[in-house]
Enzyme design. Structure first.
Site, PDB file in Angstrom:
ATOM      1  CE1 TYR A   1      -3.502   2.697   0.352  1.00 42.56           C
ATOM      2  CE2 TYR A   1      -2.227   3.486   2.229  1.00 42.56           C
ATOM      3  CZ  TYR A   1      -3.234   3.667   1.298  1.00 42.56           C
ATOM      4  OH  TYR A   1      -3.957   4.835   1.300  1.00 42.56           O
TER       5      TYR A   1
ATOM      6  N   GLY B   1      -6.572   4.901  -0.676  1.00 42.73           N
ATOM      7  CA  GLY B   1      -7.924   4.939  -0.152  1.00 42.73           C
ATOM      8  C   GLY B   1      -8.765   3.813  -0.691  1.00 42.73           C
TER       9      GLY B   1
END
Length: 513
Positions: free
Chosen positions: A54, A61
């Site tokens: 990530y 998001g």
């Protein structure tokens, strides 16, 4: 001007104020440069692997499920800055923007973000050059960091958007960087995200508010003492032994401040002048240390939270010392938001009690012998009647601003970010409340000093006289016929807001708590 050295272990509120307001020069320590390089090595190693990480090789998001190929990752980092720089509304004050940029640099230098040393140095160079990105009022929900405000700052680092130069002129950011010999940054994996994912805006405003409120609470103790004198009240309620049996530290400090100001007063305790002698003073006078003291203890709690946050590294994901890169929720602004709201509540109450003392000074039925509205020729003159209206309007607004922002939450990012702190909003309204409190204290100062001067034949305390003399030297006039009041009130506000009231009194009293 002094130099602030940014290391790996956070910063202080004093350093934030020095950079934000005083233009202190920033130097990144060798320790921080080494930590930046080490963390970047970990990010580069992860970026080379096929597994998605990530913020390094994924979207953000609600779009975090997409794996981003190597050739698109620089574009991904540029795009998050451009798309998140979506603020609207009036420009945020220069000192706030400098504070949030400096605090983001503080976290970057912790070695937990994976940002390259050259990006951190560019942030320092921009601040040292006096270049201030254009940041707008609206755009932060106080979760995932102050996203829009920080994105506008990151946009400047890329040489895009508008910024204010050291001369105060708005110019394209690229032109300003070039004029100061600063090369725009070319963002790499994770860097765009790391530049916008923190509580830096709300924390910066908290640090600035703490500095202002520390000065205003001392000022309010002074004006409360002046009002007590002007109303011929008794200083016996300030005795240390009374406050020792209710051992709130802020209360004792406020009472001690008031006692120091009143030492040697010839006005206190003249109850016998009334047709119906008083047994005790009204709450707004007698309970001044209790109300101001509760606010001081609130300040102490807020400082504790601020100090913890100033020592924190807020980012998502973060690089841990063992080399893991971990997603987390440390960007949530709840701890900061709560104390921002709490400070607004305490400030509103302090403003409220100051206004009640002012109203008492102006009311001939409660002022114990003072002329109505402290007027020169009551009826022909209105005196300070409408000055109190202005003060009352400010108090009413402060009560509205005391409604907590942090009890609200509004979902965003396709319900991925389904609970937010609204800490930025709490900080923005606190700034307005602090400015209003300064004006309220200034009106009480204006009224109390005039009232003392109308007590002919009675000698004020030396500290009170020092305050009166300094206020008059600052161009704020004393008793007399009606005149254009707004300039006097503005000058009194500047006198309070800049610390000149405290500075006038402390040579007599010694340092106030």
């Amino acid at each position: 001007m002094h130099t602030v050295v940014v290391g790996t272990s956070g910063t202080t509120a004093e350093d934030v104020v020095a950079v934000a307001r005083e233009g202190a020069r920033i130097v990144i320590s060798d320790e921080a440069v080494a930590a930046l390089a080490a963390a970047r090595g970990i990010v580069d190693a992860l970026a080379a692997k096929p597994e998605p990480v990530y913020g390094v090789s994924t979207g953000f998001g609600a779009l975090a499920t997409r794996h981003i190929s190597h050739e698109l990752r620089a574009q991904l980092q540029r795009n998050i800055v451009r798309s998140h720089a979506a603020g609207m509304g009036p420009r945020v004050e220069r000192e706030v923007v400098r504070a949030l940029m400096f605090l983001r640099l503080k976290t970057v230098c912790s070695g937990h973000t994976g940002v390259r040393p050259e990006v951190a140095q560019t942030m320092a160079d921009v601040l040292n050059a006096g270049i201030t990105p254009v940041v707008h009022e609206y755009g932060s929900l106080g979760c995932s960091g102050d996203l829009a405000p920080l994105s506008h700052c990151a946009l400047t680092l890329m040489g895009e958007g508008d910024a204010e130069g050291p001369d105060g002129e708005l110019r394209p950011a690229g032109e300003l960087l070039a004029a100061h010999g600063i090369a725009p940054v070319e963002l790499r994996e994770k860097e765009g995200l790391a530049l916008l994912n923190g509580t830096d805006g709300m924390l910066g405003m908290l640090a600035l508010a703490l500095a202002d409120l520390d000065r205003l609470y001392k000022s309010a103790d002074i004006t409360a003492a002046l009002s007590l004198e002007a109303l011929l009240g008794t200083e016996k309620v300030l005795l240390p032994e009374l406050h020792a049996i209710r051992p709130h530290p802020g209360q004792s400090a406020a009472a001690a401040n008031m006692s120091a100001v009143l030492k040697g007063s010839g006005l206190t305790g003249h109850f016998q002048q009334d047709e119906a002698p008083r047994v005790q003073d009204a709450y707004s006078v007698r309970c001044a240390p209790q109300v101001a003291g509760a606010g001081r203890d609130t300040l102490a709690h807020a400082r504790l939270v601020a100090d913890r946050e100033l020592a924190s590294a807020v980012d998502n994901p973060v690089v841990l010392p063992d080399g893991r890169v971990m997603s987390n929720g440390n960007f949530h602004g709840a701890p900061v938001a709560y104390v921002l709201d709490f400070l607004a509540i305490a400030a509103a109450d302090l403003g409220s009690i100051a206004e009640r003392r002012t109203d008492r000074l102006l009311d001939k039925n409660r002022s114990h012998g003072l002329p109505p509205f402290l007027a020169g020729d009551a009826g022909v003159d209105s005196g300070l009647m409408i000055a109190q209206y202005t003060q009352a309007a400010l108090v009413s607004e402060m009560k509205r601003l005391a409604v907590p922002a942090s009890v609200d939450s509004i979902p965003s990012s396709a319900m991925q970010e389904d609970h937010v702190s609204m800490g930025w909003s709490a900080a923005r309204k606190l700034r307005t409340a602090v400015a209003s409190l300064s004006r309220i204290v200034a009106v009480e100062l204006y009224a109390a000093t005039r009232a003392i001067e109308l007590r002919h034949g009675l000698t004020p305390a030396p500290a009170s006289q020092a305050a009166i003399d300094a206020l008059r030297a600052a161009g704020v006039q004393g008793p007399g016929p009606d005149r254009f009041l707004a300039p006097d009130l503005e000058a009194a506000d500047v006198f309070v807001r800049t610390g000149r009231l405290v500075a006038a009194v402390e040579p007599v009293t010694g340092p106030l708590a």
